[in-house]
Design a protein around this motif. Structure first.
Motif, PDB file in Angstrom:
ATOM      1  N   GLN A 144       2.729  -1.709  -4.524  1.00 30.22           N
ATOM      2  CA  GLN A 144       4.076  -1.553  -3.980  1.00 30.22           C
ATOM      3  C   GLN A 144       4.799  -0.338  -4.554  1.00 30.22           C
ATOM      4  O   GLN A 144       5.878   0.004  -4.103  1.00 30.22           O
ATOM      5  N   GLY A 153       3.557 -11.163  -3.463  1.00 23.30           N
ATOM      6  CA  GLY A 153       4.244 -11.018  -4.743  1.00 23.30           C
ATOM      7  C   GLY A 153       5.032 -12.256  -5.111  1.00 23.30           C
ATOM      8  O   GLY A 153       5.033 -12.692  -6.265  1.00 23.30           O
ATOM      9  N   TYR A 185       5.815  -0.073  -7.793  1.00 27.22           N
ATOM     10  CA  TYR A 185       6.717  -0.443  -8.890  1.00 27.22           C
ATOM     11  C   TYR A 185       6.216   0.047 -10.249  1.00 27.22           C
ATOM     12  O   TYR A 185       6.999   0.176 -11.178  1.00 27.22           O
ATOM     13  N   LEU A 186       4.943   0.299 -10.374  1.00 23.32           N
ATOM     14  CA  LEU A 186       4.380   0.701 -11.664  1.00 23.32           C
ATOM     15  C   LEU A 186       3.907   2.148 -11.663  1.00 23.32           C
ATOM     16  O   LEU A 186       3.036   2.520 -12.440  1.00 23.32           O
ATOM     17  N   SER A 188       0.176  -7.565 -11.323  1.00 25.73           N
ATOM     18  CA  SER A 188       0.158  -6.136 -11.663  1.00 25.73           C
ATOM     19  C   SER A 188      -0.494  -5.320 -10.549  1.00 25.73           C
ATOM     20  O   SER A 188      -0.044  -4.216 -10.243  1.00 25.73           O
ATOM     21  N   TRP A 234      -0.430  -6.102  -7.361  1.00 28.77           N
ATOM     22  CA  TRP A 234       0.567  -6.084  -6.290  1.00 28.77           C
ATOM     23  C   TRP A 234       1.667  -5.062  -6.604  1.00 28.77           C
ATOM     24  O   TRP A 234       2.055  -4.280  -5.738  1.00 28.77           O
ATOM     25  N   ALA A 235       2.165  -5.080  -7.844  1.00 24.85           N
ATOM     26  CA  ALA A 235       3.249  -4.175  -8.233  1.00 24.85           C
ATOM     27  C   ALA A 235       2.797  -2.717  -8.148  1.00 24.85           C
ATOM     28  O   ALA A 235       3.555  -1.851  -7.704  1.00 24.85           O
ATOM     29  N   ARG A 236       1.558  -2.429  -8.553  1.00 23.84           N
ATOM     30  CA  ARG A 236       1.033  -1.071  -8.442  1.00 23.84           C
ATOM     31  C   ARG A 236       0.937  -0.643  -6.984  1.00 23.84           C
ATOM     32  O   ARG A 236       1.284   0.492  -6.628  1.00 23.84           O
TER      33      ARG A 236
END
Length: 106
Positions: free
Chosen positions: A94, A45, A96-97, A88, A90-92
């Motif tokens: 983790q 990230g 976050y999304l 995006s 990576w965030a999903r």
């Protein structure tokens, strides 16, 4: 033949860094496309965010430098797009999304 000669000797032609800089940046785009097939848990990230900032800054540079370097702008815009996609993913991964359910009011 005249158009080729004009391009070769232009301020953004292959005899300048205005040409070879964007060509070298093509590697970032290719690497991001290849990494799109890997699991999102392997994405860094921090590094992906740094690449997004890097491309955004250099898009502005490509726009402001004289002569304006559309070639560099196009490569950095492409890199920004694939890096934002990776970020995006990576965030999903983790969490976050994630979609949050609205709490019922009592």
């Amino acid at each position: 033949m005249s158009a080729l000669k004009n391009f070769l000797n232009s301020p953004v032609g292959p005899k300048t860094t205005h040409f070879w800089g964007p060509v070298a940046n093509c590697g970032f785009i290719v690497a991001a496309f290849i990494d799109a097939e890997k699991p999102p848990e392997m994405i860094s990230g921090n590094m992906t965010a740094a690449m997004c900032i890097y491309s955004a800054l250099f898009m502005r540079f490509a726009w402001m430098v004289q002569p304006r370097n559309y070639f560099l702008l196009a490569f950095h815009a492409s890199n920004e797009t694939v890096q934002l996609y990776q970020l995006s993913r990576w965030a999903r991964a983790q969490g976050y999304l994630e979609k949050k359910e609205p709490e019922a009011q009592q």
